[in-house]
Design an enzyme around this catalytic site. Structure first.
Site, PDB file in Angstrom:
ATOM      1  CB  THR A 148      32.455  41.706  38.432  1.00 39.90           C
ATOM      2  OG1 THR A 148      32.653  40.509  39.160  1.00 39.90           O
ATOM      3  CG2 THR A 148      31.943  41.374  37.036  1.00 39.90           C
ATOM      4  NE  ARG A 159      30.280  31.137  42.053  1.00 37.05           N
ATOM      5  CZ  ARG A 159      30.266  32.395  41.660  1.00 37.05           C
ATOM      6  NH1 ARG A 159      31.307  32.930  41.065  1.00 37.05           N
ATOM      7  NH2 ARG A 159      29.223  33.150  41.898  1.00 37.05           N
ATOM      8  CB  THR A 191      28.582  43.318  38.768  1.00 42.10           C
ATOM      9  OG1 THR A 191      29.397  43.026  39.905  1.00 42.10           O
ATOM     10  CG2 THR A 191      27.887  44.658  38.968  1.00 42.10           C
ATOM     11  N   GLY A 192      27.292  40.912  40.616  1.00 47.50           N
ATOM     12  CA  GLY A 192      26.599  40.627  41.870  1.00 47.50           C
ATOM     13  C   GLY A 192      26.759  39.171  42.237  1.00 47.50           C
TER      14      GLY A 192
HETATM   15  N1  ASP Z   1      28.955  38.043  39.453  1.00 46.79           N
HETATM   16  C1  ASP Z   1      30.274  37.615  39.840  1.00 46.79           C
HETATM   17  C2  ASP Z   1      30.219  36.143  40.161  1.00 46.79           C
HETATM   18  O1  ASP Z   1      29.280  35.718  40.801  1.00 46.79           O
HETATM   19  C3  ASP Z   1      30.819  38.356  41.009  1.00 46.79           C
HETATM   20  C4  ASP Z   1      30.553  39.832  41.035  1.00 46.79           C
HETATM   21  O2  ASP Z   1      30.038  40.385  40.085  1.00 46.79           O
HETATM   22  O3  ASP Z   1      30.896  40.499  42.026  1.00 46.79           O
HETATM   23  O4  ASP Z   1      31.128  35.440  39.849  1.00 46.79           O
END
Ligand code: ASP
Length: 353
Positions: free
Chosen positions: A219, A247, A270-271
């Protein structure tokens, strides 16, 4: 007569002094403002957080990530240095990462359970608290641009799926063929998860499964402060591998994935999105600064090191405050990240240090 004359002279002198005082305090204000704006612009970016370990990374891949991070942040920095807006810096910096297959956004986005790419993005203007977001778009090369157009050219904050793309078409966006978003390694990641699902049973592979966790990073996000003292933040993602049922993660949710407020800070997350939504991560950092008087760094570590893990989530943020202080906080093994201050000092990092 002499008395009257002295009286007028005294009044004249008084008015003169007052004007001088006013103008000198104005000069001070202007100087302060000029100093503040000249010195304090800055930019910070991330390219995703997760189990990013040195032992799993080849030298050439590491160099490729670092060089793309450098290209992206330098482009945003140039905009800021030339007096451009934080919104332009954020948009342009994110565009460069969206166009790179290294990151899970735009080209190179992860695949859904059904083998498609569904893209989410959001942007926020700290000066006006205006915001825009798109979710689940499938044909938009640069979703952050569309998020910005939702903010600036519609009455809405968030558009989803086919409707968001209809809006894009009205604005003249080119609809990309879905093959544009394809990347071999992301497709293989999905197939590894699908294989595992065959063994374990339908819907039995959690987002917490290492197969998914290790294949979702990338991301992208950016937070910037411009010379005018305006903050902005943006985030763009393909979400999480094997996501289904439309989703939607935190990236397009204002307050979770993205937040900016000139009174406090600008944040991009991000996460593991579900936990970032439940923790309202980006707004929480701003609120801790606003209501508790925490510094950006204190607020960021409170949320990322305590609140999100307490729920079982992981990830990180990048943020910049109204004075140009930067935070790059994460509770995972690594986070692709870079920052540049007004003097042009560049920091690029991947792992924990
Ligand atoms: N936060 C993003 C999501 O849950 C994924 C990520 O940042 O790795 O869609």
């Amino acid at each position: 007569m002499v008395k009257i004359l002295t009286y007028f002279i005294a009044i004249f002198l008084l008015i003169g002094c007052k004007n001088e005082e006013e103008s000198s305090s104005e000069t001070v204000k202007i100087t302060e403002k000029a100093q503040k704006t000249e010195e304090n612009f800055g930019i910070v970016i991330h390219g995703g957080a997760g189990t990013i370990l040195k032992e799993n990374m080849s030298d050439s891949l590491e160099a490729a990530y670092k060089s793309k991070l450098k290209e992206a942040i330098s482009a945003g920095y140039e905009i800021l240095k030339n007096g451009g807006t934080s919104l332009d810096a954020v948009t342009h910096t994110i565009n460069i990462m969206e166009d790179s297959p290294l990151f899970n956004s735009g080209k190179g986005a992860v695949f859904t359970h059904d083998g498609t790419n569904e893209l989410d993005a959001s942007i926020m203007d700290g000066a006006t608290l205006n915001a825009g977001a798109v979710a689940g778009v499938k044909h938009i090369k640069n979703p952050i641009d569309l998020a910005r157009d939702v903010m600036q050219k519609s009455e809405h904050v968030m558009l989803y799926g086919a409707g968001a793309e209809e809006f894009a078409q009205i604005l003249g966006y080119k609809m990309m063929d879905t093959s544009y978003f394809y990347s071999q390694n992301r497709y293989e990641s999905l197939h590894r998860v699908l294989e595992k699902e065959k063994e374990k049973g339908e819907n039995q592979v959690s987002f917490n499964d290492p197969f998914i966790k290790n294949s979702k990073f990338g991301t992208v996000g950016c937070a910037a402060l411009d010379k005018q003292g305006n903050l902005a933040a943006g985030t763009s993602t393909g979400g999480m591998t094997n996501k289904r049922w439309n989703r939607i993660g935190d990236a397009p949710i204002i307050g979770a994935g993205t937040y900016a407020n000139n009174a406090t800070c600008a944040v991009s997350s991000t996460g593991w999105g579900e936990f970032f939504i439940r923790s309202v991560v980006a707004y929480d950092i701003s609120a801790l600064m606003e209501y508790k008087g925490m510094t950006l760094q204190e607020a960021a570590s409170e949320v990322i090191q305590k609140k999100v893990p307490a729920l079982g989530g992981d990830g990180g943020i990048v943020a910049i405050d109204k004075d140009g202080n930067v935070a790059m906080e994460f509770n995972t093994a690594g986070m692709y990240r870079a920052t540049m201050n007004s003097e042009g000092k560049l920091i690029i990092k991947i792992y924990k240090e």
